[in-house]
Design a protein around this motif. Sequence first.
Motif, PDB file in Angstrom:
ATOM      1  N   ASP A 137     -10.990   8.700 -60.540  1.00  0.00           N
ATOM      2  CA  ASP A 137     -10.174   9.990 -60.544  1.00  0.00           C
ATOM      3  C   ASP A 137      -9.620  10.249 -59.520  1.00  0.00           C
ATOM      4  N   PHE A 138      -8.655  11.366 -59.515  1.00  0.00           N
ATOM      5  CA  PHE A 138      -7.955  11.895 -58.395  1.00  0.00           C
ATOM      6  C   PHE A 138      -8.473  13.018 -57.614  1.00  0.00           C
ATOM      7  N   ASP A 139      -9.772  13.509 -57.974  1.00  0.00           N
ATOM      8  CA  ASP A 139     -10.596  14.521 -57.664  1.00  0.00           C
ATOM      9  C   ASP A 139     -11.269  14.033 -56.263  1.00  0.00           C
ATOM     10  N   SER A 140     -11.274  12.831 -55.960  1.00  0.00           N
ATOM     11  CA  SER A 140     -12.190  12.553 -54.712  1.00  0.00           C
ATOM     12  C   SER A 140     -11.485  11.154 -54.290  1.00  0.00           C
ATOM     13  N   SER A 141     -11.924  10.605 -53.165  1.00  0.00           N
ATOM     14  CA  SER A 141     -11.575   9.432 -52.378  1.00  0.00           C
ATOM     15  C   SER A 141     -12.225   8.871 -51.510  1.00  0.00           C
ATOM     16  N   ILE A 142     -11.904   7.700 -51.010  1.00  0.00           N
ATOM     17  CA  ILE A 142     -12.486   6.908 -50.147  1.00  0.00           C
ATOM     18  C   ILE A 142     -11.919   6.403 -48.995  1.00  0.00           C
ATOM     19  N   LYS A 143     -12.143   6.625 -47.819  1.00  0.00           N
ATOM     20  CA  LYS A 143     -11.313   6.016 -46.738  1.00  0.00           C
ATOM     21  C   LYS A 143     -11.295   4.571 -46.910  1.00  0.00           C
ATOM     22  N   LEU A 144     -10.252   3.911 -46.618  1.00  0.00           N
ATOM     23  CA  LEU A 144     -10.239   2.486 -46.617  1.00  0.00           C
ATOM     24  C   LEU A 144     -10.915   1.525 -45.682  1.00  0.00           C
ATOM     25  N   SER A 145     -11.409   2.072 -44.518  1.00  0.00           N
ATOM     26  CA  SER A 145     -12.333   1.536 -43.809  1.00  0.00           C
ATOM     27  C   SER A 145     -13.718   1.558 -44.345  1.00  0.00           C
ATOM     28  N   ASP A 146     -14.268   2.762 -45.107  1.00  0.00           N
ATOM     29  CA  ASP A 146     -15.340   2.736 -45.918  1.00  0.00           C
ATOM     30  C   ASP A 146     -15.337   2.061 -46.983  1.00  0.00           C
ATOM     31  N   LEU A 147     -14.294   1.858 -47.703  1.00  0.00           N
ATOM     32  CA  LEU A 147     -14.052   0.901 -48.903  1.00  0.00           C
ATOM     33  C   LEU A 147     -14.452  -0.472 -48.523  1.00  0.00           C
TER      34      LEU A 147
ATOM     35  N   LEU B 216      -8.162  -6.930 -46.703  1.00  0.00           N
ATOM     36  CA  LEU B 216      -8.867  -5.825 -46.720  1.00  0.00           C
ATOM     37  C   LEU B 216      -9.541  -5.610 -45.208  1.00  0.00           C
ATOM     38  N   GLU B 217     -10.173  -6.651 -44.736  1.00  0.00           N
ATOM     39  CA  GLU B 217     -11.149  -6.541 -43.713  1.00  0.00           C
ATOM     40  C   GLU B 217     -10.348  -6.030 -42.435  1.00  0.00           C
ATOM     41  N   LYS B 218      -9.185  -6.560 -42.305  1.00  0.00           N
ATOM     42  CA  LYS B 218      -8.157  -6.189 -41.193  1.00  0.00           C
ATOM     43  C   LYS B 218      -7.652  -4.963 -41.226  1.00  0.00           C
ATOM     44  N   CYS B 219      -7.252  -4.476 -42.459  1.00  0.00           N
ATOM     45  CA  CYS B 219      -6.752  -3.255 -42.807  1.00  0.00           C
ATOM     46  C   CYS B 219      -7.961  -2.197 -42.403  1.00  0.00           C
ATOM     47  N   GLY B 220      -8.941  -2.327 -42.769  1.00  0.00           N
ATOM     48  CA  GLY B 220     -10.243  -1.527 -42.674  1.00  0.00           C
ATOM     49  C   GLY B 220     -10.351  -1.126 -41.024  1.00  0.00           C
ATOM     50  N   ALA B 221     -10.232  -2.217 -40.464  1.00  0.00           N
ATOM     51  CA  ALA B 221     -10.358  -2.031 -39.012  1.00  0.00           C
ATOM     52  C   ALA B 221      -9.306  -1.795 -38.153  1.00  0.00           C
ATOM     53  N   SER B 222      -8.374  -1.358 -38.795  1.00  0.00           N
ATOM     54  CA  SER B 222      -7.225  -1.123 -38.108  1.00  0.00           C
ATOM     55  C   SER B 222      -7.004   0.404 -37.901  1.00  0.00           C
ATOM     56  N   VAL B 223      -6.174   0.881 -36.733  1.00  0.00           N
ATOM     57  CA  VAL B 223      -5.781   2.147 -36.583  1.00  0.00           C
ATOM     58  C   VAL B 223      -4.907   2.728 -37.651  1.00  0.00           C
ATOM     59  N   ARG B 224      -3.836   1.902 -38.073  1.00  0.00           N
ATOM     60  CA  ARG B 224      -2.952   2.231 -39.075  1.00  0.00           C
ATOM     61  C   ARG B 224      -3.396   2.436 -40.573  1.00  0.00           C
ATOM     62  N   PHE B 225      -4.366   1.709 -41.042  1.00  0.00           N
ATOM     63  CA  PHE B 225      -4.816   1.687 -42.250  1.00  0.00           C
ATOM     64  C   PHE B 225      -6.190   2.401 -42.673  1.00  0.00           C
ATOM     65  N   LYS B 226      -7.182   2.282 -41.532  1.00  0.00           N
ATOM     66  CA  LYS B 226      -8.559   2.700 -41.881  1.00  0.00           C
ATOM     67  C   LYS B 226      -8.730   3.924 -42.279  1.00  0.00           C
ATOM     68  N   ASP B 227      -7.800   5.145 -41.969  1.00  0.00           N
ATOM     69  CA  ASP B 227      -8.087   6.291 -42.618  1.00  0.00           C
ATOM     70  C   ASP B 227      -7.095   6.543 -43.831  1.00  0.00           C
ATOM     71  N   VAL B 228      -6.465   5.640 -44.283  1.00  0.00           N
ATOM     72  CA  VAL B 228      -5.761   5.650 -45.432  1.00  0.00           C
ATOM     73  C   VAL B 228      -6.890   6.199 -46.699  1.00  0.00           C
ATOM     74  N   GLU B 229      -6.671   6.931 -47.388  1.00  0.00           N
ATOM     75  CA  GLU B 229      -7.579   7.288 -48.453  1.00  0.00           C
ATOM     76  C   GLU B 229      -7.431   6.624 -49.942  1.00  0.00           C
ATOM     77  N   VAL B 230      -8.195   6.033 -50.345  1.00  0.00           N
ATOM     78  CA  VAL B 230      -8.065   5.262 -51.682  1.00  0.00           C
ATOM     79  C   VAL B 230      -8.578   6.190 -52.906  1.00  0.00           C
ATOM     80  N   THR B 231      -7.873   6.085 -53.911  1.00  0.00           N
ATOM     81  CA  THR B 231      -8.166   6.753 -54.965  1.00  0.00           C
ATOM     82  C   THR B 231      -7.519   6.525 -56.454  1.00  0.00           C
ATOM     83  N   GLY B 232      -8.020   6.818 -57.526  1.00  0.00           N
ATOM     84  CA  GLY B 232      -7.601   6.433 -58.712  1.00  0.00           C
ATOM     85  C   GLY B 232      -7.552   5.092 -59.049  1.00  0.00           C
ATOM     86  N   PHE B 233      -8.664   4.112 -58.812  1.00  0.00           N
ATOM     87  CA  PHE B 233      -8.598   2.671 -59.317  1.00  0.00           C
ATOM     88  C   PHE B 233      -8.986   2.750 -60.664  1.00  0.00           C
ATOM     89  N   VAL B 234      -8.104   2.067 -61.283  1.00  0.00           N
ATOM     90  CA  VAL B 234      -8.335   1.683 -62.905  1.00  0.00           C
ATOM     91  C   VAL B 234      -8.037   0.342 -62.997  1.00  0.00           C
TER      92      VAL B 234
END
Length: 374
Positions: A47-57, A85-103
């Motif tokens: 759902d869209f009530d919560s999210s997870i940082k791309l680095s944590d994902l 995914l691994e590179k994005c999660g470790a990068s300054v640009r993408f690591k703090d992007v929040e991921v939500t609403g996966f269906v």
Amino acid sequence: MKKYSDILDYIDWRGDLTFEQSPLNEVDALIFCQLSYLNFENLAPVDFDSSIKLSDLSNLFFGSSDFKERSDLGMLIDVKSNVLLEKCGASVRFKDVEVTGFVSEYNREIEEQFSAVTFVLNQGGILEKQQIFVAFRGTDDTIVGWKEDFNLAFLEEVPAQSDALAYLETVALSFKKAEIFVGGHSKGGNLAIFSSAHLNEKAKNRLQVVYNFDGPGFSQESLDSDSFFSVKTKIRSVFPQFSIVGMLFHHYDSCEVVLSSEKLVMQHNPFSWFVKGIQFQVKDEFDSGSAIFFNSFNKWFESLLPNQREQFVETLFGLLDSTNALTNSELSHDAFKNTGKIIKAFANLDKEIRDEAVHIASEFIKTVFKEVSA
């Protein structure tokens, strides 16, 4: 030594800059769309009530107990998507992007394969407006997914398109003030355009760009409709120099043709696309073979009656179904045995259906030869 840069190299080069420092561009858009092929089930919120940082994902993904199964994308999706995914999660640009609403939906009964995920670029960031990217997954390894693509030939709307619109409407309601970017690769590009075109007008005003990366098109009647025309200027279509999937049906004329390191149909793979800075490395026109396929396929397709299109698709996938394979990987695993099953199933078809299928296929071959000799 590799003589070109791809989306993985882009992260090495651009990964130290945040989206506040360097705004979202077309290469970022392709990266988000490619990430949508990964299996985030039970890792990212639905759902869209919560999210997870791309680095944590990324950490959860690679540390999951079922990583081997989760990271297996089948024969059609490049395994480098896991590295992405691994590179994005470790990068300054993408690591703090929040991921939500996966269906993710898969239904053999209604012949649907659908998946989407939303990326929030600046959750509590310093940008004036919140920005989100909605990524629709393209066709995966499942045969049902490919069957749904072919159903576009005779259905006004397939289940994945309906779900894409419902998903985008929910996103718009959940992020009431955000600027909305939408995109997808392969069938995902088709879903991005379809859902954006049919989005309610209030939400449509917040649409920024609709990215279509080598996705199949639509009927000319659809493109001429008011709903599609209302988003025409927001659509950004990118195709490899030799495109097959993207040449199915019709598109608006404006597009980019990107150079690829692969040959023929393998150019559909985004990891083969040349990246230069924050853009793709483009050429002026498609390869001649791609233009021939576009003209011949659409002339052949438009010459068929709706019932002929449906019968041809049902016959083709009925033959594949005779193998009991659920994925293209399973189909190719024992290609010799499965080919024998298909031949036997074709021989057992009703004569009238068999003859009609042969006739339709031969007409397509004739049309291709006409285009080649023109």
